[in-house]
Write an enzyme that holds these catalytic residues in place. Structure first.
Site, short mmCIF file in Angstrom:
data_model
loop_
_atom_site.label_atom_id
_atom_site.label_comp_id
_atom_site.label_asym_id
_atom_site.label_seq_id
_atom_site.Cartn_x
_atom_site.Cartn_y
_atom_site.Cartn_z
N HIS A 197 0.84 -1.21 0.00
CA HIS A 197 0.00 0.00 0.00
C HIS A 197 0.87 1.25 0.00
O HIS A 197 0.62 2.20 -0.75
CB HIS A 197 -0.89 0.05 1.25
CG HIS A 197 -1.95 -0.98 1.33
ND1 HIS A 197 -2.11 -1.78 2.45
CD2 HIS A 197 -2.91 -1.35 0.46
CE1 HIS A 197 -3.14 -2.58 2.25
NE2 HIS A 197 -3.64 -2.35 1.05
N LYS A 255 -17.94 -5.71 6.24
CA LYS A 255 -16.70 -6.37 6.65
C LYS A 255 -16.52 -6.23 8.15
O LYS A 255 -16.98 -5.27 8.75
CB LYS A 255 -15.49 -5.77 5.95
CG LYS A 255 -15.39 -6.09 4.47
CD LYS A 255 -14.07 -5.59 3.91
CE LYS A 255 -13.91 -5.99 2.46
NZ LYS A 255 -12.62 -5.54 1.93
N SER A 313 -3.49 -7.63 2.65
CA SER A 313 -3.78 -7.48 4.08
C SER A 313 -4.31 -8.79 4.66
O SER A 313 -3.94 -9.16 5.78
CB SER A 313 -4.80 -6.37 4.29
OG SER A 313 -4.25 -5.12 3.96
N ARG A 323 -2.02 -6.05 -8.33
CA ARG A 323 -1.02 -7.08 -8.10
C ARG A 323 -1.01 -8.13 -9.20
O ARG A 323 0.03 -8.69 -9.51
CB ARG A 323 -1.30 -7.78 -6.77
CG ARG A 323 -1.13 -6.92 -5.55
CD ARG A 323 -1.63 -7.62 -4.34
NE ARG A 323 -3.05 -7.92 -4.55
CZ ARG A 323 -3.93 -8.12 -3.59
NH1 ARG A 323 -3.56 -8.12 -2.35
NH2 ARG A 323 -5.19 -8.35 -3.86
#
Length: 167
Positions: free
Chosen positions: A18, A42, A130, A93
């Protein structure tokens, strides 16, 4: 204020990947707003306040643009409009990230007239997420060098194996 960009995310926790994207955005924009998403669907490990504090500490040593950290809930495009920002920066990514992020970028452009800039993750951080960091810590693994030291310590205190927490 100059050209501004928004780097949104959950940042639970912030990783060196990040920070790499934020730093690279800071080289291209005059002002970078790091937006921490409050997502009611979440269950984050860290509260919004904790994530904001960790991010503020993590971006302090970065150079380039003015970097601001804030939180938001609701639609990203509404938050961007409220803040007068028309550019979103997202790190990618892998191809799987692109599939999802392209759809989001097209929707954001359609409903909010914002542009999304994709930045490929630096190879040394392309494996980081994460959720993977959290899992490694839960099972007693070492994430040194993948997150700032104070983030590693907070993760270990919150998620580390029971023997380490109770020692």
């Amino acid at each position: 204020m100059g050209l501004s960009a928004l780097c949104p995310g959950t940042f639970d926790p912030v990783t060196n990947g990040h920070l790499d994207i934020i730093q690279r955005a800071a080289r291209c924009f005059d002002h970078v707003l790091v937006g921490v998403l409050e997502n009611p669907s979440k269950e984050p490990v860290f509260s919004v306040e904790e994530r904001l504090a960790m991010l503020r500490d993590a971006v302090t040593p970065l150079s380039g643009a003015t970097i601001e950290v804030d939180s938001f809930s609701g639609l990203l495009v509404n938050y961007a409009a409220d803040r007068g920002i028309r550019s979103i920066v997202k790190g990618l990514r892998a191809v799987s990230d692109f599939d999802y992020e392209l759809q989001m970028a097209q929707m954001n452009h359609h409903i909010g007239d914002v542009e999304t800039f994709f930045v490929p993750t630096s190879p040394q951080w392309s494996y980081l997420s994460s959720s993977l960091i959290r899992d490694v810590v839960r099972f007693g693994g070492d994430v040194s060098g993948m997150v700032p030291g104070f983030v590693r310590e907070a993760l270990e205190a919150r998620l580390g194996p029971a023997s380490a927490r109770n020692a």
